[in-house]
Motif scaffolding. Structure first.
Motif, short mmCIF file in Angstrom:
data_model
loop_
_atom_site.label_atom_id
_atom_site.label_comp_id
_atom_site.label_asym_id
_atom_site.label_seq_id
_atom_site.Cartn_x
_atom_site.Cartn_y
_atom_site.Cartn_z
N LEU A 136 70.54 -40.91 63.60
CA LEU A 136 69.10 -40.96 63.85
C LEU A 136 68.82 -41.17 65.34
CD1 LEU A 136 67.89 -43.12 60.81
CD2 LEU A 136 67.67 -40.65 61.12
N ARG A 137 69.59 -42.07 65.96
CA ARG A 137 69.40 -42.31 67.39
C ARG A 137 69.78 -41.07 68.20
NH1 ARG A 137 72.27 -46.40 67.69
NH2 ARG A 137 74.14 -45.62 68.74
N MET A 138 70.82 -40.38 67.78
CA MET A 138 71.25 -39.17 68.48
C MET A 138 70.19 -38.08 68.35
SD MET A 138 73.58 -37.77 70.33
CE MET A 138 74.94 -38.92 70.10
N GLN A 139 69.58 -37.95 67.18
CA GLN A 139 68.53 -36.94 67.00
C GLN A 139 67.35 -37.23 67.92
OE1 GLN A 139 67.70 -37.10 62.81
NE2 GLN A 139 69.43 -35.77 62.27
N PHE A 140 66.99 -38.51 68.06
CA PHE A 140 65.90 -38.88 68.97
C PHE A 140 66.24 -38.52 70.41
CE2 PHE A 140 64.34 -42.08 71.97
CZ PHE A 140 62.98 -41.82 71.91
N LEU A 141 67.47 -38.82 70.82
CA LEU A 141 67.89 -38.51 72.18
C LEU A 141 67.94 -37.01 72.42
CD1 LEU A 141 70.74 -41.16 72.67
CD2 LEU A 141 68.42 -41.21 73.61
N GLN A 142 68.33 -36.25 71.42
CA GLN A 142 68.36 -34.80 71.56
C GLN A 142 66.95 -34.24 71.74
OE1 GLN A 142 70.52 -33.38 68.13
NE2 GLN A 142 72.49 -33.42 69.19
N ARG A 143 66.00 -34.75 70.94
CA ARG A 143 64.62 -34.28 71.08
C ARG A 143 64.07 -34.64 72.46
NH1 ARG A 143 64.30 -36.15 65.62
NH2 ARG A 143 63.41 -38.12 66.36
N GLU A 144 64.38 -35.86 72.92
CA GLU A 144 63.91 -36.28 74.23
C GLU A 144 64.56 -35.44 75.32
OE1 GLU A 144 64.68 -40.21 76.81
OE2 GLU A 144 63.48 -40.55 75.00
#
Length: 295
Positions: free
Chosen positions: A92-100
């Motif tokens: 979940l944290r990785m997905q957020f960082l990818q979107r950012e």
């Protein structure tokens, strides 16, 4: 009186005859390949014996697994559940960082890095030759594997595919003396070339000037130069830096991040620029291209 048993050849003569026959057989087998077909038949005959010899151990392993206590299975299930929860949080944290990261690249008008295709492969065998660090995988051209393809484990880069068959492929490890990979220091992006030394526990950096800011403990990642390995994957950690002014370059030793002496499952990568009909570059070409890019 006639003796019941006639005297045979002398012991020394028997030894000479045995040695001569052995030399003749070795010459025929090594030079003329006269026993290849016989060896195939012998291997076929011995295979059932090997399976039979391994049967007791297989039965003991099966019995041990079958008799595992319910308590140990519950503990293992709880550990796996906890690990899965932690991994889900990381995803979940990785997905957020990818979107950012995608939004920031869009603002900077920088191209967004595309996701790459991956495939898990299992190591079938390891080359027994101590001077050649290679492993055989259970994936081949039928799975889309190509020469020059990057191979990783869960820690970092392992090597590249050098030979492909329909159902298998051979991987040259980064520690092989004929292998070299362009890298950069994660701390300050200093570029260099990590060359294999023939030792599973050591790589060396080539063409590094004495003024280069490289320290012990620095993490080396793939630079992406040469388009063989994707950029940013861990390769090695600097373990020793020797600066001898009498030599043209510094001597820097590193330790591979991947555990090359105990690999079992590996990951094959298909980057977006993967060639459809790749050509295999020689070590000299890799070093020459990387040296030019560094300079």
């Amino acid at each position: 009186m006639t003796p019941l048993f006639a005297n045979g050849p002398a012991l020394q003569l028997r030894i000479i005859i045995a040695v001569v026959l052995s030399l003749v057989l070795m010459f025929v087998d090594h030079r003329l390949k006269g026993f290849d077909s016989i060896r195939v038949y012998l291997n076929s005959l011995v295979s059932p014996i090997l399976y039979a010899a391994n049967l007791p151990q297989s039965m003991l392993d099966w019995s041990a697994e079958s008799l595992s206590s319910r308590h140990s299975l519950l503990e293992e299930n709880a550990r796996l559940r906890e690990t899965n929860l932690l991994l889900q949080e990381s995803v979940l944290r990785m997905q957020f960082l990818q979107r950012e990261n995608t939004r920031l690249r869009a603002l900077l008008e920088s191209p967004v890095r595309q996701d790459i295709r991956k495939m898990v492969a299992e190591v079938m065998s390891v080359t027994s030759n101590p001077n050649s660090h290679q492993v055989l995988l259970n994936r081949g051209s039928l799975n889309g594997v190509y020469e020059g393809q990057a191979v990783l484990d869960e820690n970092g880069i392992v090597g590249q595919v050098v030979d492909v068959a329909p159902t298998t492929s051979r991987v040259l490890l980064i520690t092989d003396i004929t292998h070299a990979i362009p890298v950069r220091v994660a701390r300050n992006s200093v570029r260099s070339i990590a060359a294999g030394t023939g030792s599973m526990a050591r790589l060396e950096l080539n063409y590094v000037p004495h003024s280069a800011d490289i320290r012990e403990g620095d993490l080396l990642v793939s630079s992406g130069l040469g388009q063989k390995y994707p950029e940013g994957y861990p390769v090695a950690e600097v373990s020793r830096v020797i600066s001898n002014e009498s030599l043209p370059f510094a001597q820097i030793q590193t330790q591979p991040i991947a555990q090359l002496d105990r690999i079992r499952y590996l990951l094959l990568l298909w980057p977006p620029n993967a060639p459809t009909k790749p050509t295999k570059a020689t070590l000299k070409e890799i070093k020459r291209d990387a040296k030019e890019l560094i300079q």
